[in-house]
Design a protein around this motif. Structure first.
Motif, PDB file in Angstrom:
ATOM      1  N   GLU A  50      -0.033  14.870  12.309  1.00  0.00           N
ATOM      2  CA  GLU A  50      -1.469  15.011  12.552  1.00  0.00           C
ATOM      3  C   GLU A  50      -1.791  15.111  14.044  1.00  0.00           C
ATOM      4  OE1 GLU A  50      -4.071  15.235  10.422  1.00  0.00           O
ATOM      5  OE2 GLU A  50      -2.994  14.967   8.548  1.00  0.00           O
ATOM      6  N   VAL A  51      -1.106  14.308  14.866  1.00  0.00           N
ATOM      7  CA  VAL A  51      -1.340  14.353  16.310  1.00  0.00           C
ATOM      8  C   VAL A  51      -0.946  15.722  16.858  1.00  0.00           C
ATOM      9  CG1 VAL A  51      -0.588  13.444  18.555  1.00  0.00           C
ATOM     10  CG2 VAL A  51      -1.170  11.873  16.716  1.00  0.00           C
ATOM     11  N   LYS A  52       0.213  16.228  16.459  1.00  0.00           N
ATOM     12  CA  LYS A  52       0.663  17.536  16.934  1.00  0.00           C
ATOM     13  C   LYS A  52      -0.281  18.642  16.489  1.00  0.00           C
ATOM     14  CE  LYS A  52       5.552  16.458  17.470  1.00  0.00           C
ATOM     15  NZ  LYS A  52       6.915  16.755  16.998  1.00  0.00           N
ATOM     16  N   GLU A  53      -0.778  18.556  15.264  1.00  0.00           N
ATOM     17  CA  GLU A  53      -1.732  19.549  14.776  1.00  0.00           C
ATOM     18  C   GLU A  53      -3.040  19.489  15.571  1.00  0.00           C
ATOM     19  OE1 GLU A  53      -2.147  18.941  10.558  1.00  0.00           O
ATOM     20  OE2 GLU A  53      -0.170  19.800  10.140  1.00  0.00           O
ATOM     21  N   MET A  54      -3.488  18.271  15.907  1.00  0.00           N
ATOM     22  CA  MET A  54      -4.713  18.110  16.678  1.00  0.00           C
ATOM     23  C   MET A  54      -4.575  18.759  18.049  1.00  0.00           C
ATOM     24  SD  MET A  54      -6.476  14.571  18.072  1.00  0.00           S
ATOM     25  CE  MET A  54      -5.068  14.189  19.112  1.00  0.00           C
ATOM     26  N   ILE A  55      -3.468  18.474  18.725  1.00  0.00           N
ATOM     27  CA  ILE A  55      -3.271  19.036  20.066  1.00  0.00           C
ATOM     28  C   ILE A  55      -3.120  20.545  19.994  1.00  0.00           C
ATOM     29  CG2 ILE A  55      -1.784  19.058  22.100  1.00  0.00           C
ATOM     30  CD1 ILE A  55      -1.135  16.103  21.454  1.00  0.00           C
ATOM     31  N   ALA A  56      -2.397  21.035  19.003  1.00  0.00           N
ATOM     32  CA  ALA A  56      -2.228  22.478  18.849  1.00  0.00           C
ATOM     33  C   ALA A  56      -3.582  23.159  18.634  1.00  0.00           C
ATOM     34  CB  ALA A  56      -1.276  22.777  17.698  1.00  0.00           C
ATOM     35  N   ALA A  57      -4.467  22.518  17.905  1.00  0.00           N
ATOM     36  CA  ALA A  57      -5.784  23.095  17.628  1.00  0.00           C
ATOM     37  C   ALA A  57      -6.679  23.122  18.867  1.00  0.00           C
ATOM     38  CB  ALA A  57      -6.467  22.327  16.502  1.00  0.00           C
ATOM     39  N   PHE A  58      -6.609  22.070  19.682  1.00  0.00           N
ATOM     40  CA  PHE A  58      -7.467  21.977  20.856  1.00  0.00           C
ATOM     41  C   PHE A  58      -6.838  22.589  22.099  1.00  0.00           C
ATOM     42  CE2 PHE A  58      -9.731  18.935  18.298  1.00  0.00           C
ATOM     43  CZ  PHE A  58     -11.042  19.049  18.723  1.00  0.00           C
ATOM     44  N   GLY A  59      -5.514  22.652  22.145  1.00  0.00           N
ATOM     45  CA  GLY A  59      -4.832  23.156  23.330  1.00  0.00           C
ATOM     46  C   GLY A  59      -4.566  22.041  24.317  1.00  0.00           C
ATOM     47  N   ILE A  60      -3.786  22.344  25.326  1.00  0.00           N
ATOM     48  CA  ILE A  60      -3.415  21.314  26.299  1.00  0.00           C
ATOM     49  C   ILE A  60      -4.199  21.413  27.602  1.00  0.00           C
ATOM     50  CG2 ILE A  60      -1.100  20.986  25.357  1.00  0.00           C
ATOM     51  CD1 ILE A  60      -0.068  22.739  27.683  1.00  0.00           C
ATOM     52  N   ASN A  61      -4.977  22.467  27.761  1.00  0.00           N
ATOM     53  CA  ASN A  61      -5.791  22.617  28.969  1.00  0.00           C
ATOM     54  C   ASN A  61      -7.187  22.072  28.718  1.00  0.00           C
ATOM     55  OD1 ASN A  61      -3.783  24.016  30.503  1.00  0.00           O
ATOM     56  ND2 ASN A  61      -4.187  25.794  29.211  1.00  0.00           N
ATOM     57  N   LYS A  62      -7.631  21.225  29.607  1.00  0.00           N
ATOM     58  CA  LYS A  62      -8.982  20.656  29.539  1.00  0.00           C
ATOM     59  C   LYS A  62      -9.238  19.945  28.213  1.00  0.00           C
ATOM     60  CE  LYS A  62     -11.209  23.450  32.992  1.00  0.00           C
ATOM     61  NZ  LYS A  62     -12.241  22.759  33.740  1.00  0.00           N
ATOM     62  N   TYR A  63      -8.255  19.198  27.767  1.00  0.00           N
ATOM     63  CA  TYR A  63      -8.407  18.420  26.540  1.00  0.00           C
ATOM     64  C   TYR A  63      -7.890  17.011  26.770  1.00  0.00           C
ATOM     65  CZ  TYR A  63      -7.808  16.672  21.824  1.00  0.00           C
ATOM     66  OH  TYR A  63      -7.856  15.892  20.705  1.00  0.00           O
ATOM     67  N   ILE A  64      -8.694  16.025  26.437  1.00  0.00           N
ATOM     68  CA  ILE A  64      -8.310  14.623  26.516  1.00  0.00           C
ATOM     69  C   ILE A  64      -8.120  14.136  25.080  1.00  0.00           C
ATOM     70  CG2 ILE A  64      -8.994  12.303  27.230  1.00  0.00           C
ATOM     71  CD1 ILE A  64     -10.865  13.747  29.303  1.00  0.00           C
ATOM     72  N   ALA A  65      -6.881  13.896  24.714  1.00  0.00           N
ATOM     73  CA  ALA A  65      -6.572  13.460  23.356  1.00  0.00           C
ATOM     74  C   ALA A  65      -6.844  11.969  23.227  1.00  0.00           C
ATOM     75  CB  ALA A  65      -5.114  13.761  23.027  1.00  0.00           C
ATOM     76  N   ASN A  66      -7.699  11.616  22.288  1.00  0.00           N
ATOM     77  CA  ASN A  66      -7.934  10.212  21.977  1.00  0.00           C
ATOM     78  C   ASN A  66      -8.577  10.103  20.597  1.00  0.00           C
ATOM     79  OD1 ASN A  66     -10.628  10.841  22.456  1.00  0.00           O
ATOM     80  ND2 ASN A  66     -10.912   9.383  24.103  1.00  0.00           N
ATOM     81  N   LEU A  67      -8.996   8.926  20.256  1.00  0.00           N
ATOM     82  CA  LEU A  67      -9.567   8.684  18.935  1.00  0.00           C
ATOM     83  C   LEU A  67     -11.005   9.187  18.867  1.00  0.00           C
ATOM     84  CD1 LEU A  67      -8.285   5.049  18.396  1.00  0.00           C
ATOM     85  CD2 LEU A  67      -7.244   7.178  17.575  1.00  0.00           C
ATOM     86  N   GLY A  68     -11.402   9.575  17.666  1.00  0.00           N
ATOM     87  CA  GLY A  68     -12.768  10.032  17.456  1.00  0.00           C
ATOM     88  C   GLY A  68     -13.780   8.893  17.515  1.00  0.00           C
ATOM     89  N   HIS A  69     -13.329   7.669  17.248  1.00  0.00           N
ATOM     90  CA  HIS A  69     -14.173   6.469  17.353  1.00  0.00           C
ATOM     91  C   HIS A  69     -13.261   5.258  17.407  1.00  0.00           C
ATOM     92  CE1 HIS A  69     -13.652   5.783  12.984  1.00  0.00           C
ATOM     93  NE2 HIS A  69     -13.835   7.077  12.865  1.00  0.00           N
ATOM     94  N   GLY A  70     -13.812   4.063  17.406  1.00  0.00           N
ATOM     95  CA  GLY A  70     -13.046   2.840  17.617  1.00  0.00           C
ATOM     96  C   GLY A  70     -11.986   2.552  16.570  1.00  0.00           C
ATOM     97  N   MET A  71     -11.046   1.716  16.973  1.00  0.00           N
ATOM     98  CA  MET A  71      -9.949   1.324  16.085  1.00  0.00           C
ATOM     99  C   MET A  71     -10.356   0.172  15.184  1.00  0.00           C
ATOM    100  SD  MET A  71      -6.473   1.519  18.356  1.00  0.00           S
ATOM    101  CE  MET A  71      -6.102  -0.066  17.760  1.00  0.00           C
ATOM    102  N   MET A  72      -9.722   0.126  14.038  1.00  0.00           N
ATOM    103  CA  MET A  72      -9.933  -0.971  13.099  1.00  0.00           C
ATOM    104  C   MET A  72      -8.869  -2.041  13.347  1.00  0.00           C
ATOM    105  SD  MET A  72     -10.607   1.574   9.891  1.00  0.00           S
ATOM    106  CE  MET A  72      -9.225   2.596  10.408  1.00  0.00           C
ATOM    107  N   PRO A  73      -9.185  -3.308  13.109  1.00  0.00           N
ATOM    108  CA  PRO A  73      -8.230  -4.384  13.409  1.00  0.00           C
ATOM    109  C   PRO A  73      -6.972  -4.373  12.545  1.00  0.00           C
ATOM    110  CG  PRO A  73     -10.225  -5.268  12.391  1.00  0.00           C
ATOM    111  CD  PRO A  73     -10.468  -3.812  12.642  1.00  0.00           C
ATOM    112  N   ASN A  74      -6.986  -3.667  11.428  1.00  0.00           N
ATOM    113  CA  ASN A  74      -5.813  -3.654  10.547  1.00  0.00           C
ATOM    114  C   ASN A  74      -4.819  -2.531  10.856  1.00  0.00           C
ATOM    115  OD1 ASN A  74      -7.754  -1.785   9.638  1.00  0.00           O
ATOM    116  ND2 ASN A  74      -6.999  -1.861   7.543  1.00  0.00           N
TER     117      ASN A  74
END
Length: 70
Positions: free
Chosen positions: A28-52
């Motif tokens: 999933e991470v590789k697909e996300m980066i491939a979709a957005f590209g590596i130029n001018k893209y900051i890879a991170n979460l769409g929202h906060g993490m859950m404690p579990n």
């Protein structure tokens, strides 16, 4: 590319995906980066993490981003 590298994009990874298998996280991470590209893209979460979410899965998320090859 839609933005023609004129703006920086950030985010998009659904934190609930970090509850999946290590293999699915890497995929999933590789697909996300491939979709957005590596130029001018900051890879991170769409929202906060859950404690579990397992810490090892978060580490894998970060390592997969750091080691991404085009």
């Amino acid at each position: 590319e839609l933005t023609q590298n004129m703006i920086t994009l950030q985010g998009n990874f659904d934190p609930s995906k970090l509850l999946g298998t290590p293999e699915s996280i890497v995929k999933e991470v590789k697909e996300m980066i491939a979709a957005f590209g590596i130029n001018k893209y900051i890879a991170n979460l769409g929202h906060g993490m859950m404690p579990n979410i397992p810490v090892d899965h978060v580490k894998l998320f970060v390592e997969t981003i750091q080691n991404y090859n085009v």
